[in-house]
Design an enzyme around this catalytic site. Sequence first.
Site, PDB file in Angstrom:
ATOM      1  CD  GLU A  31      -2.999  -1.111   2.245  1.00  0.00           C
ATOM      2  OE1 GLU A  31      -4.073  -1.706   2.091  1.00  0.00           O
ATOM      3  OE2 GLU A  31      -2.711  -0.513   3.305  1.00  0.00           O
ATOM      4  CD  GLU A  73      -4.630  -6.077   2.331  1.00  0.00           C
ATOM      5  OE1 GLU A  73      -5.428  -5.391   3.010  1.00  0.00           O
ATOM      6  OE2 GLU A  73      -3.396  -5.982   2.413  1.00  0.00           O
TER       7      GLU A  73
END
Length: 649
Positions: A142, A312
């Site tokens: 991320e 995710e």
Amino acid sequence: MKLGVCYYPEHWSRNDWGDDARSMRELGLSLVRIGEFAWSRIEPFPGQFDWEWLDQALAHLHQEGLQVIMGTPTATPPKWLVDRHPDILPVDEFGHPRRFGSRRHYCFSSQTYRAETKRIVEAIARRYGEHPAIVMWQTDNEFGHHGSDESFSEDAIAAFRKWLEQRYQTIEALNAAWGTVFWSQEYNAFEEVDPPAHCVTEPHPAHRLDWRRFCSDQMCGYNQLQVDIIRRLSPGREVTHNFIGDFYRLDHRNISRSLDVATWDSYPIGLLSESNASDEGKARWLRSGDPDFAAFNHDVFRACAPKWGVMEQQPGPVNWATYNPAPAPGMVRLWTWEAFAHGAEFVSYFRWRQLPFAQEQMHAGLLSADRKAQNAVPEIQRFCDERKRVPAIEASRPDVAILIDYSSLWHHEIQPHGNLDGPLSPARALYSACRRKGWNIDFIFPDSDMSGYKLILVPSVRIIAESTAEKLLSSGAVLLAFALSGSRTESAQTAFGSQRSVLAAAAGVQIDEFESLPPFSDVNLSYDGNTFPIGPWREQLVASGGVHARFSDGAPAWVKQDNVNYVGCLPDRALLSVILDEVADEAGITRFDVGDDFRIRRAGDVHFAFNYGSRPIDLSAVLTDMTSIEWIIGEETIPPFDISVWRKL
């Protein structure tokens, strides 16, 4: 259509690893992501590597036939590294280091950290580059999250000055491009330029725009550093990075040039809670998420790389939002099917087991900490049974495309000119309006192939290079552009000295003035005998083309010439629907209103329908032609939070 899960063997007893791997396989999972936060276990002391535990974890996964996505652990440098090299820490705009104790505690520009990154990535890739279980690598985790996209360290300042010198060559060129004569902001050397931070009032907009470009480029360069090592030591394996949904401070198109697969982390309910949606909207979609949130990001990342996936997927309540409700029964299955309907290579759930300690102990997993199956598990089992019936997704170019440009998003943030919802709001509003028409949508970027579309939409894209405008105008599509499109140059100056953009000119429009209006303004728009409120922007248009609609004071609002439409405001939902109806008819695109709860996706002759609402939906009341079909999943009436899939014969 693969399913996966995020797993952290270092969090659990070794006695559980074999049973966990077996249970993953039995559930129908085939991919497992590991390793992205494990630096302190891989290298507990400087230069002392412990591979034995990771070797064993990989062996258990491989024995069960599971394929592994190996993460590089650079998002969490260990404490000993921070103590040895405190210069790796990011620095906030006030000059304070952001300290150890969570994650993403490094500066992308730190030369020390880049050297340490090369060292740890090379060690891991050398150890596992040819491991038979590993099919993909994930770089870091991320990028840019938690405000880590920017750092004001000494290394960052030096790198920014070098970046500016490479971009402008001379300080005179920088001064001219930025317009630094304003407020006596001129520079005599690149060494004088600091990051735009902690000023008395707002920093120079061109300065801020280049700072945004620099920060994005630093993330891209840091990612490339890792990719180069992985490709050298682990040939034949794909490389990905897991991006954040609705995160616009990183140019995903640019960074994805080095990736095989663009993946993102989908948390529809968590991010709805943190969004600027109305309380009414948050209440309506409390347990399903906004019907267009995940799809919007699916289509953005689908446009960035040759392949894409969800790294995710939210399986239950998260831990980090203001409020953390559980998904409605059926939503995890629905989210999974919608990802695959958009062409995802895989969907991976976060996480396998809920953690009983640390920051994420309130974040649901597929299993509880004591390995009891949670609500998402039977939904995944049902999906695994259903996917055997659904053919491979057929990719085809849709009729409609929406243009996105990251520099324009950054400029929107820098100079919003009014109290607006945020940089993505014009594109999001347009995307949702298209979805309510039942359309598939592509996102395109300035360097994309723009041929073959029937309709291209330009949602207040402020910076449009001449070459991009030429591609748009020669695409053969009907064009629809909205206020501010093409109004700024690459250096954030007003385009052509009179706010006259190439697209506006092609529509027969000159823009004399621009204003932002409060909600209580009495300005509205008249079209076809109806009156519509307008959004926060309004341009004063001088039209030589055909006027389709006027503002309440009689000034042109919507002007068309040949195949180019220009609308001098940001329409509300009702007006946007009317405008899309007309341009769709002009472009020869079938349209119908599916409402708020229902969404449809076509993949060749296979149709997917999704009910995000709490009431059943009768497909025959929404779609005009339900004849000659073969049901694959579900039927004509779709229960709440459920799906139907059929083939058109």
